[in-house]
Write an enzyme that holds these catalytic residues in place. Structure first.
Site, PDB file in Angstrom:
ATOM      1  N   GLU A  79      82.457  49.450  65.469  1.00 44.32           N
ATOM      2  CA  GLU A  79      81.712  50.096  66.566  1.00 44.32           C
ATOM      3  C   GLU A  79      80.676  51.118  66.102  1.00 44.32           C
ATOM      4  OE1 GLU A  79      84.969  49.496  66.649  1.00 44.32           O
ATOM      5  OE2 GLU A  79      85.553  48.792  68.642  1.00 44.32           O
ATOM      6  N   GLY A 126      86.977  45.330  70.029  1.00 46.78           N
ATOM      7  CA  GLY A 126      87.940  45.110  71.105  1.00 46.78           C
ATOM      8  C   GLY A 126      88.950  44.016  70.782  1.00 46.78           C
TER       9      GLY A 126
HETATM   10  N1  CO8 Z   1      79.497  40.311  71.911  1.00 50.56           N
HETATM   11  C1  CO8 Z   1      78.594  39.411  72.352  1.00 50.56           C
HETATM   12  N2  CO8 Z   1      78.286  38.293  71.688  1.00 50.56           N
HETATM   13  C2  CO8 Z   1      78.897  38.081  70.514  1.00 50.56           C
HETATM   14  C3  CO8 Z   1      79.828  38.987  69.984  1.00 50.56           C
HETATM   15  C4  CO8 Z   1      80.128  40.142  70.742  1.00 50.56           C
HETATM   16  N3  CO8 Z   1      81.040  41.038  70.349  1.00 50.56           N
HETATM   17  N4  CO8 Z   1      80.252  38.508  68.783  1.00 50.56           N
HETATM   18  C5  CO8 Z   1      79.611  37.350  68.580  1.00 50.56           C
HETATM   19  N5  CO8 Z   1      78.785  37.089  69.608  1.00 50.56           N
HETATM   20  C6  CO8 Z   1      77.902  35.923  69.774  1.00 50.56           C
HETATM   21  C7  CO8 Z   1      76.668  36.028  68.898  1.00 50.56           C
HETATM   22  O1  CO8 Z   1      75.704  36.850  69.504  1.00 50.56           O
HETATM   23  C8  CO8 Z   1      76.254  34.583  68.785  1.00 50.56           C
HETATM   24  O2  CO8 Z   1      75.592  34.230  69.972  1.00 50.56           O
HETATM   25  P1  CO8 Z   1      74.256  33.284  69.885  1.00 50.56           P
HETATM   26  O3  CO8 Z   1      74.758  31.967  69.349  1.00 50.56           O
HETATM   27  O4  CO8 Z   1      73.804  33.210  71.304  1.00 50.56           O
HETATM   28  O5  CO8 Z   1      73.321  33.952  68.957  1.00 50.56           O
HETATM   29  C9  CO8 Z   1      77.598  33.835  68.795  1.00 50.56           C
HETATM   30  O6  CO8 Z   1      78.563  34.762  69.322  1.00 50.56           O
HETATM   31  C10 CO8 Z   1      78.041  33.422  67.411  1.00 50.56           C
HETATM   32  O7  CO8 Z   1      78.014  34.566  66.589  1.00 50.56           O
HETATM   33  P2  CO8 Z   1      77.217  34.631  65.188  1.00 50.56           P
HETATM   34  O8  CO8 Z   1      76.091  33.659  65.175  1.00 50.56           O
HETATM   35  O9  CO8 Z   1      76.917  36.054  64.911  1.00 50.56           O
HETATM   36  O10 CO8 Z   1      78.355  34.086  64.217  1.00 50.56           O
HETATM   37  P3  CO8 Z   1      78.554  34.463  62.678  1.00 50.56           P
HETATM   38  O11 CO8 Z   1      79.585  33.523  62.163  1.00 50.56           O
HETATM   39  O12 CO8 Z   1      77.267  34.538  61.968  1.00 50.56           O
HETATM   40  O13 CO8 Z   1      79.178  35.952  62.705  1.00 50.56           O
HETATM   41  C11 CO8 Z   1      80.603  37.705  63.506  1.00 50.56           C
HETATM   42  C12 CO8 Z   1      80.427  36.186  63.319  1.00 50.56           C
HETATM   43  C13 CO8 Z   1      80.746  38.389  62.143  1.00 50.56           C
HETATM   44  C14 CO8 Z   1      81.900  37.891  64.310  1.00 50.56           C
HETATM   45  C15 CO8 Z   1      79.388  38.265  64.270  1.00 50.56           C
HETATM   46  O14 CO8 Z   1      79.180  37.489  65.441  1.00 50.56           O
HETATM   47  C16 CO8 Z   1      79.547  39.700  64.694  1.00 50.56           C
HETATM   48  O15 CO8 Z   1      79.406  40.602  63.891  1.00 50.56           O
HETATM   49  N6  CO8 Z   1      79.880  39.920  65.998  1.00 50.56           N
HETATM   50  C17 CO8 Z   1      79.972  41.240  66.550  1.00 50.56           C
HETATM   51  C18 CO8 Z   1      81.264  41.876  66.132  1.00 50.56           C
HETATM   52  C19 CO8 Z   1      81.342  43.285  66.662  1.00 50.56           C
HETATM   53  O16 CO8 Z   1      80.543  44.141  66.347  1.00 50.56           O
HETATM   54  N7  CO8 Z   1      82.366  43.520  67.504  1.00 50.56           N
HETATM   55  C20 CO8 Z   1      82.589  44.812  68.096  1.00 50.56           C
HETATM   56  C21 CO8 Z   1      81.867  44.930  69.393  1.00 50.56           C
HETATM   57  S1  CO8 Z   1      81.987  46.542  70.047  1.00 50.56           S
HETATM   58  C22 CO8 Z   1      83.525  46.620  70.703  1.00 50.56           C
HETATM   59  O17 CO8 Z   1      84.296  45.715  70.646  1.00 50.56           O
HETATM   60  C23 CO8 Z   1      83.854  47.909  71.346  1.00 50.56           C
HETATM   61  C24 CO8 Z   1      85.180  47.869  72.106  1.00 50.56           C
HETATM   62  C25 CO8 Z   1      85.272  49.032  73.044  1.00 50.56           C
HETATM   63  C26 CO8 Z   1      84.276  48.955  74.137  1.00 50.56           C
HETATM   64  C27 CO8 Z   1      84.196  50.204  74.914  1.00 50.56           C
HETATM   65  C28 CO8 Z   1      83.265  50.075  76.080  1.00 50.56           C
HETATM   66  C29 CO8 Z   1      82.349  51.162  76.332  1.00 50.56           C
END
Ligand code: CO8
Length: 260
Positions: free
Chosen positions: A134, A111
């Site tokens: 995704e 997103g």
């Molecule tokens: N949602 C919720 N929490 C998140 C997200 C997210 N998208 N991204 C990061 N966080 C949180 C982590 O869970 C973590 O929380 P906690 O400290 O409580 O464990 C905190 O942020 C820090 O993240 P990381 O520890 O993972 O940090 P890193 O530096 O190790 O990694 C990344 C950073 C690479 C960005 C990693 O966090 C990651 O891969 N995040 C998810 C990215 C992702 O997959 N995004 C796509 C999500 S799906 C989407 O966007 C679909 C859009 C359309 C929706 C349609 C609706 C039906």
């Protein structure tokens, strides 16, 4: 401007800066944040702004996607509703009368990439990462990513990015035309503000008409698109800005456009 839980708003003359701020989740978008952006857009549209800059809080992430913790337990109807919400907010951004610059200061995933693509212009810091991960979560891009990515970078590259779910770095995003400029993190906002200022100094009705033309004509057959531009071009001559802008050129002066 209102106070928001997850948005920081800064006004610099006729430019507004919207910073999405949910540091614990790397600025991931949940329903509350989407509703706040919607509310902010109501306020923004009521103002006299000539450019909007959207960025994320901190130096690590623009927006790390939709909030996975909110999506994890959704059923199909709720998933569709959530997707519609994000898509509607992003469409509002895309169709705002004035230009919107995404200052992508880190992760723009899912997103987050879709939000950046709803903006008119994308600048990014050299640590930025783009991607549509995704399918690795069992879903597809749901905030119009399958629509806009293909239009921006071509269908072949869009398919590769979306099917593989792999992130790309800033220089690759620049190479494929997903971003316009890559800057050192420390210079990103200054450059975004500079560019916004250049846009804001021009005739706002003309800039707005140009945006409407580019957005609308994209999907039209060439003949219809050319006719659309012809009409919009003609309407420019109905404005004081056109009279004053051309007069200023002819008298070697400078025009302060009034947006009339
Ligand atoms: N949602 C919720 N929490 C998140 C997200 C997210 N998208 N991204 C990061 N966080 C949180 C982590 O869970 C973590 O929380 P906690 O400290 O409580 O464990 C905190 O942020 C820090 O993240 P990381 O520890 O993972 O940090 P890193 O530096 O190790 O990694 C990344 C950073 C690479 C960005 C990693 O966090 C990651 O891969 N995040 C998810 C990215 C992702 O997959 N995004 C796509 C999500 S799906 C989407 O966007 C679909 C859009 C359309 C929706 C349609 C609706 C039906």
């Amino acid at each position: 401007m209102n106070m928001y839980e997850h948005l920081k708003i800064e006004e610099k003359g006729n430019i507004a800066i919207l910073t999405i701020s949910a540091p614990k989740s790397l600025n991931a978008l949940n329903t509350t944040i989407l509703n706040e952006i919607d509310e902010f857009l109501d306020e923004f549209e009521g103002g006299q702004f000539r450019c909007l800059i959207i960025t994320g809080d901190g130096e690590k992430s623009f927006v790390a996607g939709a909030d996975i913790s909110e999506m994890a337990t959704l059923g199909p109807q709720q998933g569709e509703t959530f997707g519609r919400k994000g898509a509607a907010v992003f469409r509002r951004i895309e169709t705002l009368p004035c230009p919107v610059i995404a200052a992508v200061n880190g992760f723009a995933l899912g997103g987050g990439c879709e939000l950046a693509m709803a903006c008119d212009i994308r600048l990014c810091s050299d640590n930025a990462r783009f991607g549509q991960p995704e399918v690795g979560l069992g879903i597809i891009p749901g905030f119009s990513g399958t629509v806009r990515l293909a239009r921006l970078v071509g269908i072949g590259m869009a398919k590769q990015l979306i099917y593989s779910g792999k992130n790309i770095k800033a220089d690759e995003a620049l190479r494929i035309g997903l971003v316009n400029e890559v800057l050192p993190q420390a210079e990103l906002m200054n450059r975004a503000i500079e560019l916004a200022g250049q846009i804001a100094a021009n005739a706002p009705l003309a800039v707005s008409a140009a945006k409407l033309c580019i957005n609308t004509e994209y999907d039209m057959p060439a003949e219809d698109a050319i006719a659309f531009e012809n009409r919009a071009f003609g309407l420019c001559f109905n404005t004081e800005d056109q009279k004053n802008g051309m007069q200023a050129f002819l008298t070697k002066g400078k025009c302060e456009f009034q947006g009339k």
